[in-house]
Design a protein around this motif. Sequence first.
Motif, short mmCIF file in Angstrom:
data_model
loop_
_atom_site.label_atom_id
_atom_site.label_comp_id
_atom_site.label_asym_id
_atom_site.label_seq_id
_atom_site.Cartn_x
_atom_site.Cartn_y
_atom_site.Cartn_z
N UNK A 1 -9.43 14.59 10.01
CA UNK A 1 -8.71 13.26 9.84
C UNK A 1 -8.09 12.94 8.55
N UNK A 2 -7.18 12.02 8.74
CA UNK A 2 -6.05 11.73 7.67
C UNK A 2 -6.69 10.88 6.56
N UNK A 3 -6.17 11.06 5.28
CA UNK A 3 -6.41 10.04 4.15
C UNK A 3 -5.83 8.65 4.59
N UNK A 4 -7.05 7.43 4.13
CA UNK A 4 -8.29 7.70 3.75
C UNK A 4 -9.14 7.68 4.86
N UNK A 5 -10.23 8.59 4.66
CA UNK A 5 -11.11 8.93 5.61
C UNK A 5 -12.18 7.73 5.99
N UNK A 6 -12.39 6.71 5.19
CA UNK A 6 -13.49 5.83 5.58
C UNK A 6 -13.37 5.21 6.91
N UNK A 7 -12.12 4.42 6.95
CA UNK A 7 -11.86 3.72 8.24
C UNK A 7 -11.90 4.66 9.46
N UNK A 8 -11.35 5.83 9.33
CA UNK A 8 -11.40 6.62 10.60
C UNK A 8 -12.75 7.24 10.90
N UNK A 9 -13.37 7.38 9.93
CA UNK A 9 -15.13 7.71 10.29
C UNK A 9 -15.69 6.66 10.76
N UNK A 10 -15.30 5.61 10.11
CA UNK A 10 -16.12 4.15 10.84
C UNK A 10 -15.77 4.03 12.35
N UNK B 1 0.77 -1.25 0.14
CA UNK B 1 -0.02 -0.14 0.20
C UNK B 1 0.85 1.06 0.10
N UNK B 2 0.50 2.06 -0.70
CA UNK B 2 1.10 3.71 -0.75
C UNK B 2 0.53 4.53 0.15
N UNK B 3 -0.44 4.16 1.08
CA UNK B 3 -1.01 5.20 1.93
C UNK B 3 -0.15 6.16 2.37
N UNK B 4 0.93 5.52 3.08
CA UNK B 4 1.85 6.37 3.85
C UNK B 4 2.32 7.53 2.99
N UNK C 1 0.97 8.84 0.31
CA UNK C 1 -0.06 10.02 -0.09
C UNK C 1 -0.69 10.59 1.17
N UNK C 2 -0.76 9.90 2.25
CA UNK C 2 -1.20 10.74 3.42
C UNK C 2 -0.80 11.97 3.59
N UNK C 3 0.54 12.34 3.47
CA UNK C 3 1.28 13.39 3.48
C UNK C 3 0.60 14.65 2.65
N UNK C 4 0.01 14.02 1.27
CA UNK C 4 -0.77 15.22 0.62
C UNK C 4 -2.21 15.09 0.46
N UNK C 5 -2.81 14.52 1.60
CA UNK C 5 -4.18 14.40 1.78
C UNK C 5 -4.91 13.57 0.72
N UNK C 6 -4.29 12.94 -0.15
CA UNK C 6 -4.83 12.14 -1.34
C UNK C 6 -3.85 11.49 -2.17
N UNK C 7 -4.20 10.78 -3.11
CA UNK C 7 -3.25 10.13 -4.15
C UNK C 7 -2.96 11.17 -5.10
N UNK D 1 -1.07 11.06 -8.73
CA UNK D 1 -0.90 10.18 -9.74
C UNK D 1 0.55 10.05 -10.14
N UNK D 2 1.18 10.73 -10.27
CA UNK D 2 2.70 10.78 -10.76
C UNK D 2 3.38 9.99 -9.43
N UNK D 3 3.37 10.54 -8.36
CA UNK D 3 3.80 9.50 -7.27
C UNK D 3 3.44 8.00 -7.27
N UNK D 4 2.08 7.76 -7.50
CA UNK D 4 1.53 6.50 -7.44
C UNK D 4 2.39 5.48 -8.61
N UNK D 5 2.45 6.17 -9.84
CA UNK D 5 2.85 5.46 -10.76
C UNK D 5 4.49 5.10 -10.69
N UNK D 6 5.43 6.02 -9.94
CA UNK D 6 6.69 5.66 -9.81
C UNK D 6 6.77 4.77 -8.62
N UNK D 7 5.96 4.69 -7.54
CA UNK D 7 6.01 3.58 -6.59
C UNK D 7 5.70 2.46 -7.11
N UNK D 8 4.75 2.27 -7.95
CA UNK D 8 4.45 1.12 -8.67
C UNK D 8 5.74 0.32 -9.42
#
Length: 347
Positions: free
Chosen positions: A180-189, A31-34, A36-42, A44-51
């Motif tokens: 709340x930090x990204x991703x918000x779903x689990x934190x709201x849950x 997972x790249x969550x750590x 992207x959390x810094x930027x508050x969302x995904x 795209x360029x960072x995601x591709x490089x990480x893949x």
Amino acid sequence: MKILGIETSCDETAAALVQDGRHVLSNVIASQIDIHTEYGGVVPEVAARSHIEVILPVIHQALDQANTTWDDIDGIAVTHGPGLLGSLLIGTMTARSIALARHKPLYAVNHVVAHTFANALIPQTAGFTPDLFPLLSLSASGKHSDLLLFESPLKYRLLGQSRDDAAGEAFDKVARLLGLAYPGGPKIDQMAPLGNPNVFKLPKANLGGSYDFSFSGLKTAVLRQLQAAVGGDFRTHSTEIPARLTDQQKHDMAASFQQTIYETMAGQLHRAYVEFQPKTVVIAGGVAASRRLREIVSQQIPLEMNYAPMQYCTDNGAMVAALGYHLAQAGHSVDPLTLKTNPSLEV
Ligand code: KG4
Ligand code: ZN
């Protein structure tokens, strides 16, 4: 039959080996969550490089954990859309190269459809046998919210979809308003059980009998009510809100928002259940990992409901391999020299 599933459509680099569309032999997810959390969302360029950096180690780990060599693999399934173009390209190019080099058939998988197949990986609905159909699926994640009706594993139609924000996207945006930090779903849950869902009265979009969803009005209503709650008006900037809210206000909004969005989703699912009388109802996608959504769906649908574990709900390679198995059974392979990615691939 052993299928290698590869998934890189967003911010998870994932590979899995699945036998006969139901037995998970390995399921590796980087997972790249750590990042992207810094930027508050995904980003795209960072995601591709990480893949690019992790795709080959992730695939090798999936083979190792399943105690499998390339000779044992019967085919490769890969997500070719929808998703982020740069991210999709890494997975599809890798899968195409391996298919050519190792002489394996290649199967092209639609990410949205694949989410439903998370439910083929649990004992109760193993492999999606014919007796389970027709099967109704609510699939909700960061990028999409769809109601799908399957007549068989490969014969399906879209009953409705989001006209604006996806459910997960609405969660992520409301979470940001609550600090709340990204991703918000689990934190709201986690936060919602601490609040009162009746404090904030939020609207449900009326789409006149359609099976579509619309969450952008709900999201704006949350913003306006939070601006009012901190004593501001529509000019109060969203970034000022979290620091001016009390913990109780945050908990109450998390509970009110969650209740409204889940009642809307479960309501549409129930309407479709009544109209189409499916034999099986499943929920899928990252938002389906929510405990509260599962409770509400179980109350509304008069069938025995089974839910996939969290690691199969959010993006993973096992769901891709499970759908790939059915494509393989039907002989629907694609040419590894020409398979294209499609960021806006439709169901
Ligand atoms: O399916 P997924 O991993 O990726 C996409 O295809 O987008 O879904 C990610 C989304 C995020 O928006 C996240 O906030 C949401 O799923 N999510 C949840 C939960 N876990 C993840 N939403 C509600 N409750 C959860 N427990
Ligand atoms: Zn997804």
